[in-house]
Design a protein around this motif. Structure first.
Motif, mmCIF file in Angstrom:
data_model
loop_
_atom_site.group_PDB
_atom_site.id
_atom_site.type_symbol
_atom_site.label_atom_id
_atom_site.label_comp_id
_atom_site.label_asym_id
_atom_site.label_seq_id
_atom_site.Cartn_x
_atom_site.Cartn_y
_atom_site.Cartn_z
ATOM 1 N N VAL A 75 3.392 0.484 2.991
ATOM 2 C CA VAL A 75 3.014 -0.433 4.063
ATOM 3 C C VAL A 75 2.835 -1.806 3.434
ATOM 4 N N ASP A 76 3.503 -2.784 3.994
ATOM 5 C CA ASP A 76 3.380 -4.147 3.476
ATOM 6 C C ASP A 76 2.020 -4.714 3.867
ATOM 7 N N GLN A 77 1.216 -5.011 2.882
ATOM 8 C CA GLN A 77 -0.107 -5.599 3.135
ATOM 9 C C GLN A 77 -0.195 -6.961 2.450
ATOM 10 N N SER A 78 0.965 -7.564 2.168
ATOM 11 C CA SER A 78 0.976 -8.820 1.403
ATOM 12 C C SER A 78 0.122 -9.899 2.054
ATOM 13 N N ALA A 79 0.082 -9.892 3.381
ATOM 14 C CA ALA A 79 -0.730 -10.890 4.068
ATOM 15 C C ALA A 79 -2.082 -10.318 4.455
ATOM 16 N N GLY A 80 -2.191 -8.997 4.451
ATOM 17 C CA GLY A 80 -3.410 -8.351 4.943
ATOM 18 C C GLY A 80 -4.491 -8.217 3.890
ATOM 19 N N PHE A 135 5.198 6.750 1.601
ATOM 20 C CA PHE A 135 5.500 5.682 2.545
ATOM 21 C C PHE A 135 4.808 4.423 2.039
ATOM 22 N N GLY A 194 -7.742 5.587 -4.300
ATOM 23 C CA GLY A 194 -8.155 6.835 -3.661
ATOM 24 C C GLY A 194 -7.070 7.882 -3.814
ATOM 25 N N ASP A 234 -5.349 -6.551 9.361
ATOM 26 C CA ASP A 234 -5.419 -7.875 8.742
ATOM 27 C C ASP A 234 -4.066 -8.417 8.295
ATOM 28 N N GLN A 235 -3.056 -7.543 8.307
ATOM 29 C CA GLN A 235 -1.730 -7.980 7.853
ATOM 30 C C GLN A 235 -1.080 -8.929 8.861
ATOM 31 N N GLN A 258 0.857 -1.178 0.000
ATOM 32 C CA GLN A 258 0.000 0.000 0.000
ATOM 33 C C GLN A 258 0.894 1.230 0.000
ATOM 34 N N LEU A 301 1.345 5.124 0.370
ATOM 35 C CA LEU A 301 0.689 6.284 0.960
ATOM 36 C C LEU A 301 1.395 7.543 0.496
ATOM 37 N N GLY A 302 0.814 8.202 -0.474
ATOM 38 C CA GLY A 302 1.347 9.490 -0.919
ATOM 39 C C GLY A 302 0.563 10.594 -0.235
#
Lengths: 97, 183, 991
Positions: free
Chosen positions: B99-104, B97, B68, C750-751, B39, B41-42
């Motif tokens: 954010v790792d959301q690979s599992a989320g 920035f 968005g 959820d991560q 993800q 974030l700009g």
């Protein structure tokens, strides 16, 4: 059963995608008079007609919007990103829908 | 420090294990590999150029998706190592920035001639090709669940959802597809 | 086949016989029949009893407005009450049962109500059953419910599927009659996205009942040809069996498609009904007009029918309404029926035209009497004769069927759904759609246009205009010459409404479904309820399933005459969605039972399930509640064991559902400093801090920990319940209050699979999988850092925080690895006595430690009330809640404060919600000093313990009180105490 709300970023979306906070009021300065804070926290106008409200596109772009809604007809005249009010970026009235 | 140190091969458990592909001539539903989802974030008022993000992706079409104002997802089927992820997050700085959301986030691919009809049972977004062309992406409610929808082909979409909701969304999509699965 | 079925004709398939039953009697019809036409064809004129007087009733209409022929269809879970026989397609095996009759349709005890009718007039229920009140429940209501009422719902679950669907179009055309078909064709040819909906199984509307020819084709063949062209257009979607039921904000139309209500056993993979929400740039209402009944005595006797309906049964279904037919008309339309009847060899006995100056272009053989009325009809379960009144002279004519043609009311309902008021037109004798419609236009009979040719032309023309507004290049579709249409020019002789029929002796019904007759409306006016809204409530006219489709305009006309004013001045009641009743199934769609709401599953769900967890719903999450073991007989036994094990050894609890928010940006520290009441600017990298968020009114909003992972990157945890709310709140602060701050937010709940590892052995166990040194010096209380696991095979986040008061950590690993890591920890911890624990034990542990949750943070508590007074900064220039937290009421020393509470006798107990009384004080509201916010049995203390909010509680430790449960009338002597029952010195946290 259904009604669509224009999001300036996402287009018209069903109201279920949004969270409504209420009147779009400016937060008083921290050192403002107690009366100003009482107004901000507790007192609301209840006009018949156009009313500016803060809506959050929760299940969409997650932006806070200022939505101009007619309390009698539910007609939405305009919506804009709320940050534009304070950040000094050019306002664009109306919305893509 | 203890000497008792465990090292073991670890197997990640996909959120949609057990959800086998549903296929007919009209519709196809499949869980995608839990590769990588970053993800980005700009800032909403000074958007990043796509050219800035594309090199950070694995190069597949639609690997970078708008999410968005000022936000994007960089996605791909291959899992990134910790070091690779660190490099991507570092490369995004200082404007953005990551954010790792690979599992989320869990991705589901829905495709086939009836895919627009199927998704219309869940979302109010007009998914007609003329209104929602390939590469277009948005977040919307699919039924009761918020999901990020990207058009990846004339008759193909990717639907990305919070991991906790993945099974429920799969069940919903399967139900929405049921009438098109009777070949 | 039967005396009523004509030998030939109609749009039915006479080779396809369908068997069905009515009240258990086997009957047959043809494919293409409606249930109503099949019943008529079988000579079943009596199809129901009326609601109040239990009068015999027959089929009145051939469409959606039917007030009488309401049946219960199907059985068991597929039972559908109040089905209009006129709208129900016949299918093989259909089971229909009549309603409002007891014990049988032919013999009905309730018909005695008819004899009592002088006492059952308008307002009867209000007047009679007011007193004595207890009789309502015991006597009146059960009797009324048994005798009256409409259909009965089934008590077993509906086995069928329902769904909802969105659709988008440029032009929505509502109604596939002549105007609608012309519009859809015009728009379809122009390339617009078109949706055409029609409530019937076949498109065509009145054209299916017509004998006219269009472009040389019979009307039904013209419909087939037009539909074939529309079906071939990819940009046109045709939805038949679909009723548009409402027009909503944002140009959304609701429509219900009856996908499989015309089959005996629906296919399981498809829904039986589909609720459409159609977003249309423009819409065209082509819904036609409803014919009005005439209000004469006995106008409800089976055999009396609307003239247009009779045409439909005759021409579309090949069913004769009777053998000796009379027509009572107030306009030219009655003569179309006369011509059609004669074409089938049935010469009407008499045509009674209320107009003295009528000059219809009718060349048939029937006797016409002008300037006359039918004042009464005679008969019981079937019509036998009518009384014709002309110039004071009466004549009795023997008939078995009578058609009523009282003029037309445009079906403008949808046009009024968004608040527009209908306008009365004297010229048209009808209420017309509001004039200032945006996004919706009308064409055809709904716009009072008469005649097929005019309707076709208007449909094409109006569609063209709408398309041009949307920048389409459209040409109005044109059609061949229309021949044989009875209305050759619009209203050759103006329709003249006939409200009050003279000479009436019997009951003249206005609202058939609600048994409201003319006398009721007169009474309403007489008693001061003449206002249209009052008259509706007083008489029940226009209520129930048909909402006055046939009755409202007549009622308004009669009220107008009774009050001596114009219908324009009476006005209408409000038109609200739905146009016709919508099933609960369609409204619920798929969201019931298992699919009522989505489930949010923790990444450790299956791990917990394998260990035998009992789950509890927390919002949408399923949390492991406790882990019973073999031999344990109560949940308490399991929970006590889990609690003691954490305090003695170690436990592992799934806390993945706690909200986790990534906070990034160059102003993240300043942002946190403003959203929390305590200081955050100086939180070092690698450390966690407990934070308190206030609301602007000064009360506590939520609490949690926030850790600084790097210079400009924090992660905040929130309570499970407030995770979504806190995220919205932070976004509000970032976007609305302080958009000048560089702060970016992302939910990472959820991560991560997150595990609390708590207990004296926690470090030992964790160290077996964590590479970094976890000694107290290297990783002290409130340390928060990324760590590597299993020798750099995996990375996670480790926080040394404690909810239980024990040495404790929370370890977060990428969700997919959650189960592996939990299993590894359980394996490594086995020699140290680790056990899983659930939220029940978590709750006991936190109460023992005096930690608050939303039981205490309940919207009425300030930081000081809960002992967090020092966490409200006095030096920060601004933070949420700062301005109001110092209000006098919020710093009153008499406020309720957090305190612990114990029973004096450890074998006694008390419950959460119990109130605190000073010792010796009477149990009254005045003496109430506060209440228990949380309680649990504490295996550590050996008794029930509680947290409470009690007046000046903080300074009353040790005081004996009475714990009072007013609901159960329980009194437990107790003692106030320090709310921290375990390790008040916090030594365990720092070992």
């Amino acid at each position: 059963m259904a009604s669509l709300v224009p999001c300036p970023h996402c287009g018209a979306r069903p109201k279920e995608e949004f969270t409504i906070r209420g009147a779009a009021l400016a937060r008083p300065r921290a050192d403002a008079e107690p009366a100003a804070w009482m107004d901000y926290v507790y007192l609301r106008d209840n006009p018949r007609g156009r009313y500016e409200e803060h809506w959050h596109h929760t299940a969409g772009c997650r932006r806070w919007l200022v939505v101009t809604r007619d309390t009698a007809t539910h007609e939405i005249a305009a919506s804009r990103d709320a940050s534009l009010d304070t950040v000094g970026v050019k306002r664009t009235e109306g919305a893509r829908s | 420090m203890s000497d008792l140190r465990i090292t073991r091969p670890l197997t990640p458990q996909p959120a949609l294990r057990g959800c086998t592909r549903l296929v007919s001539r009209a519709i196809r539903l499949e869980a995608l590999p839990e590769g990588h989802v970053i993800q980005v974030l700009g800032t909403p008022h000074a958007p990043l150029a796509m050219e800035r993000l594309a090199p950070l992706s694995d190069g597949a079409p639609q690997a970078v998706r708008a999410a968005g104002p000022g936000q994007w997802f960089i996605v791909g089927d291959r899992a990134k190592t910790h070091a690779e992820l660190g490099d991507i997050l570092a490369a995004l700085q200082p404007e953005a920035f990551g954010v790792d959301q690979s599992a989320g986030r869990v991705r589901i691919r829905a495709s086939g001639p009836m895919v627009e009809r199927m998704l219309a049972k869940g979302t109010a977004v007009d998914l007609a090709l003329t209104r929602f062309p390939v590469g277009e992406a948005t977040t919307t409610l699919v039924g009761h669940i918020a999901a990020h929808v990207t058009r990846i082909g004339d008759e193909a979409f990717e639907i990305m959802v919070l991991r906790g909701f993945a099974q429920s969304l799969w069940d919903d999509l399967a139900r929405m597809s049921a009438e098109f699965l009777e070949d | 086949m039967t005396p009523y079925r004509l030998a030939a004709g109609g749009l039915i398939d006479r080779r396809a016989h369908l068997s069905f039953t009515f009240d258990g009697k086997p009957l047959t019809g043809y494919a293409g029949d409606s249930l109503a036409s099949a019943l008529l064809a079988n000579g079943r004129l009596l199809v129901g009893r009326s609601f109040k007087y239990h009068r015999p009733r027959g089929i009145l209409t051939a469409g959606a407005a039917e007030p009488n022929a309401l049946m219960t269809i199907g059985r068991d879970g597929r039972t559908e009450a109040n089905t209009r026989a006129t709208m129900q397609e016949l299918y093989d095996g259909l089971e229909a049962r009549s309603q409002s009759r007891w014990p049988s349709l032919a013999f009905d005890i309730g018909a005695l109500n008819g004899l009592l009718s002088p006492f059952l007039g308008a307002g009867f229920y209000y007047k009679t059953f007011m007193w004595p009140a207890p009789l309502w429940e015991k006597l009146y209501e059960p009797f009324i419910r048994k005798a009256a009422g409409l259909g009965t719902a089934a008590h077993v679950a509906d086995p069928d599927a329902y769904e909802k669907c969105w659709a988008h179009c440029d032009l929505l055309v509502i109604g596939a009659g002549p105007a609608g078909l012309a519009a859809a064709l015009t728009a379809g040819r122009a390339g617009a996205r078109v949706i055409l909906v029609d409530e019937h199984a076949a498109a065509g509307g009145t054209l299916l009942s017509e004998t006219a020819r269009i472009g040389g084709l019979p009307a039904p063949a013209f419909v087939a040809q037009t539909m074939a062209e529309l079906e071939a257009l990819e940009n046109v979607t045709i939805l038949l069996r679909t009723t548009a039921v409402g027009w909503y904000d944002g140009q959304v139309f609701g429509a219900v498609e009856r996908v499989q209500k015309h089959v005996r056993v629906p296919a399981a993979a498809r829904p039986v009904e589909r609720l459409w929400r159609i977003v249309a740039q423009k819409a065209l209402l082509a819904t036609g007009a409803e014919e009005r009944p005439l209000v004469f005595g006995g106008n409800d006797i089976p055999g009396v029918m609307m003239a247009g309906a009779m045409r439909t049964y005759l021409n579309r279904y090949g069913v004769a309404p009777g053998r000796q037919v009379a027509i009572f008309t107030s306009n030219d339309s009655g003569y179309a029926l006369a011509a059609d009847l004669e074409a089938q060899g049935i010469v009407p006995e008499i045509i009674v035209d209320s107009r003295a100056d009528a000059s219809p272009s009718y060349a048939g053989k029937a006797r016409i009497v002008t300037g006359a009325v039918v004042s009464d009809a005679q008969g019981g379960k079937a019509l036998s004769a009518i009384t014709v009144l002309r110039n004071g002279q009466t004549e009795t004519v023997k008939v078995d069927a009578l058609a009523m043609a009282g003029g037309f009311s445009p079906i403008i309902h949808l046009a009024c759904h968004r608040g527009g008021k209908p306008q009365w037109s004297d010229a048209q004798s009808a209420f017309l759609a509001p004039g200032d419609l945006v996004g919706l236009d009308l064409a055809g009979a709904v716009a009072t246009t008469a005649g097929i040719a005019a309707c076709l032309a208007e449909g094409a023309r109006t569609a063209t205009a709408l398309l041009e507004q949307m920048s389409f290049n459209a040409t109005p579709a044109t059609f061949g010459t229309v021949e044989g249409d009875i209305v050759s020019a619009p209203n050759p002789v103006p329709a003249r409404p006939l409200w009050t029929v003279p000479g009436v002796r019997g009951k003249a019904f206005v609202d058939f479904q609600n048994d409201v007759h003319r006398g009721d409306l007169d009474l309403a006016v007489q008693e001061g309820y003449g206002h249209v809204e009052l008259a509706k409530r007083y008489t029940t006219n226009g209520m129930a399933t048909d909402q006055g489709k046939l009755s409202n305009v007549n009622a308004i006309g009669l009220l107008a005459e009774a009050r001596g004013i114009s219908p324009a001045d009476v006005g209408t009641t409000t038109f609200r969605p739905f146009y016709t009743p919508v099933s609960f199934g369609a409204l619920a769609g798929p969201h019931h039972g298992h699919d009522f709401q989505p489930v949010r599953r923790s990444p450790l769900h299956d791990w917990a399930r394998r260990l035998g967890a009992t789950f509890v719903e927390t919002g949408l999450w399923y949390r492991s509640s406790f882990f019973p073991r073999v031999g344990e007989t109560s949940w308490r036994e399991s929970v006590d064991r889990e609690v003691l094990n954490v305090r003695a050894h170690a436990g592992l609890c799934d806390v993945s559902m706690l909200g986790k928010i990534e906070i990034c940006g160059h102003d993240a520290a300043e942002f946190l400093n403003r959203v929390y009441s305590n200081a955050f600017l100086k939180l070092p990298v690698g450390k966690a801090r407990y934070g308190l968020m206030l609301r602007e009114d000064g009360m506590i909003y939520d609490d949690g920990t926030t850790s600084r992972l790097s210079e400009n990157h924090y992660v905040m945890t929130t309570t499970t319940a407030y995770a979504a709310g806190v995220m919205n709140h932070l976004e509000y602060c970032a976007q609305v209050l302080w958009p000048d701050l560089d702060v970016r937010l992302a939910s990472s709940t959820d991560q991560w699979a997150q595990m609390a590892i708590a207990g004296p052995k926690a470090r030992l166990i964790l160290q077996t999988i964590v590479n970094e040194d976890l000694s107290n010096d290297a990783f002290p209380f409130l340390a928060a850092r990324e760590v590597s696991l299993f020798g750099r095979a995996l990375h996670g986040r480790l926080f040394r925080i404690s909810f239980s008061g024990e040495l404790a950590y929370e370890l977060a690993v990428p969700a997919g690895y959650g189960e592996s890591v939990a299993e590894a920890l359980m394996e490594a911890g086995a020699p140290h006595g680790i056990q899983p624990y659930g939220v029940e034990a978590l709750g006991v542990l936190r109460i023992e430690k005096g930690h608050v949750t939303h039981n205490e943070i309940n919207g009425t508590a300030t930081a000081a009330d809960l002992g967090f007074g020092k966490m409200v900064s006095t030096t920060k220039p601004d933070f949420i809640g700062k301005a109001m937290v110092g209000r006098p009421g919020l710093v009153d020393p008499e406020r309720a404060q957090l305190v612990g509470v114990l029973p004096l006798d450890p074998t006694t107990s008390f419950r959460t919600g119990s109130h605190i009384l000073a010792q010796g004080a009477a149990a009254t509201l005045e003496n109430d000093q506060g209440y228990v916010t949380s309680s649990a049995y504490s295996p550590h203390v050996g008794s029930t313990i509680g947290l409470a909010l009690v007046t000046r509680g903080a300074e009353r430790h040790g005081e004996a009180v009475m714990i009072w449960n007013g609901i159960r009338n329980e009194f437990t002597p107790g003692r106030l105490c320090d709310p921290v029952f375990v390790d008040p010195g916090n030594e365990k946290l720092h070992v």
